[in-house]
Design a protein around this motif. Structure first.
Motif, short mmCIF file in Angstrom:
data_model
loop_
_atom_site.label_atom_id
_atom_site.label_comp_id
_atom_site.label_asym_id
_atom_site.label_seq_id
_atom_site.Cartn_x
_atom_site.Cartn_y
_atom_site.Cartn_z
N LEU A 109 0.82 -1.21 0.00
CA LEU A 109 0.00 0.00 0.00
C LEU A 109 0.86 1.26 0.00
N ALA A 110 2.01 1.21 0.68
CA ALA A 110 2.92 2.36 0.67
C ALA A 110 3.45 2.59 -0.75
N ARG A 111 3.77 1.50 -1.45
CA ARG A 111 4.26 1.64 -2.83
C ARG A 111 3.14 2.18 -3.74
N VAL A 112 1.91 1.71 -3.50
CA VAL A 112 0.77 2.19 -4.28
C VAL A 112 0.60 3.70 -4.08
N ARG A 113 0.66 4.14 -2.82
CA ARG A 113 0.52 5.58 -2.55
C ARG A 113 1.64 6.38 -3.22
N ALA A 114 2.86 5.83 -3.19
CA ALA A 114 4.01 6.54 -3.77
C ALA A 114 3.85 6.70 -5.28
N VAL A 115 3.48 5.63 -5.98
CA VAL A 115 3.38 5.75 -7.45
C VAL A 115 2.17 6.58 -7.86
N THR A 116 1.08 6.54 -7.09
CA THR A 116 -0.07 7.37 -7.46
C THR A 116 0.22 8.84 -7.20
N ARG A 117 1.02 9.14 -6.15
CA ARG A 117 1.42 10.53 -5.92
C ARG A 117 2.27 11.05 -7.07
N GLY A 165 10.61 8.21 -5.16
CA GLY A 165 10.10 6.93 -4.68
C GLY A 165 10.22 5.80 -5.67
N LYS A 166 10.51 6.11 -6.93
CA LYS A 166 10.56 5.07 -7.96
C LYS A 166 11.95 4.43 -8.04
N LEU A 167 11.97 3.12 -8.17
CA LEU A 167 13.23 2.41 -8.39
C LEU A 167 13.66 2.60 -9.84
N ILE A 168 14.84 3.18 -10.05
CA ILE A 168 15.39 3.36 -11.40
C ILE A 168 16.46 2.29 -11.60
N SER A 169 16.31 1.49 -12.63
CA SER A 169 17.23 0.37 -12.82
C SER A 169 18.62 0.85 -13.22
N GLN A 170 19.62 0.01 -12.91
CA GLN A 170 20.99 0.31 -13.31
C GLN A 170 21.08 0.52 -14.82
#
Length: 222
Positions: A109-117, A165-170
């Motif tokens: 749910l924390a990840r959901v809130r982060a990506v929707t923000r 908040g987003k994971l950016i790949s190498q």
């Protein structure tokens, strides 16, 4: 109300996520396989997709590629696979984040809130970003406190800050900052991240904003 499409072939996970998301005022649809997910996404136009990589008909990466052909909605990947290669492939295909099974509902749910923000936060809206004690102005390329960055450090930092908040790949970082010829030079990332932490983190040895996801990539945590 935010629309969430949950794609998983495990009925108990579909049920748990439907109940927990609905309880928090999300509108939820579910799909047990990739083909159904692609059809539902096209018909229903969700605001967010939670996608299991291990589906019975299509590989999760194929579903991501199918979605990315026409939409940029956030995609959070669920993965029960221990190998980080699958997660990296998913991120490179266009996923926004991943959560490893078994996972806690609170974490998801924390990840959901982060990506929707993050949805809709582009350009000048996010031109000024707080990183610890410093204010970074991406428009004028200045940092409070007289901190100075090299052009490469700016490029690296800007990619992270524009995706909070987003994971950016190498792979994405190496491609965007240095180019396709440097995809194996992961030591560049470690070196530049260390330099940025020295300049921006209160305690570079214990960073709280510029974070490493081992073997995966990097994340700016506001």
């Amino acid at each position: 109300m935010t629309r969430v499409l949950v794609v998983d072939d495990e009925p108990q996970i579909l049920r748990a996520l439907r109940v927990n998301l609905a309880a928090r005022q999300y509108e939820v649809a579910v799909a047990p396989d990739g083909g159904t997910a692609l059809r539902q996404a096209a018909d229903w136009h969700p605001d967010l997709v939670i996608l299991d990589l291990g589906l019975p008909d299509l590989d999760g990466v194929e579903v991501i590629q199918g979605l990315r052909g026409w939409t940029s909605i956030p995609i959070i990947v669920l993965s029960g696979r221990a190998d980080s290669t699958d997660k990296v492939d998913a991120l490179d295909a266009g996923a926004d984040d991943y959560v490893t099974k078994p996972f806690s509902i609170d974490e998801l749910l924390a990840r959901v809130r982060a990506v929707t923000r993050r949805t809709g936060q582009h350009g000048e809206e996010s031109a000024t970003v707080q990183v610890g004690e410093h204010v970074v102005d991406l428009g004028s390329k200045t940092i409070s406190g007289g901190v100075r960055l090299t052009p490469t450090e700016w490029h690296f930092l800007e990619i992270l800050l524009r995706n909070p908040g987003k994971l950016i790949s190498q792979r994405q970082l190496l491609t965007e900052v240095w180019g396709d010829a440097y995809l194996k030079e992961t030591h560049y990332l470690r070196q530049y991240m260390a330099q940025l932490r020295r300049k921006l983190e209160r305690d570079p040895a214990q960073p709280v904003h510029l974070l490493t996801e081992p073997g995966m990539g990097y994340r700016f945590q506001p």
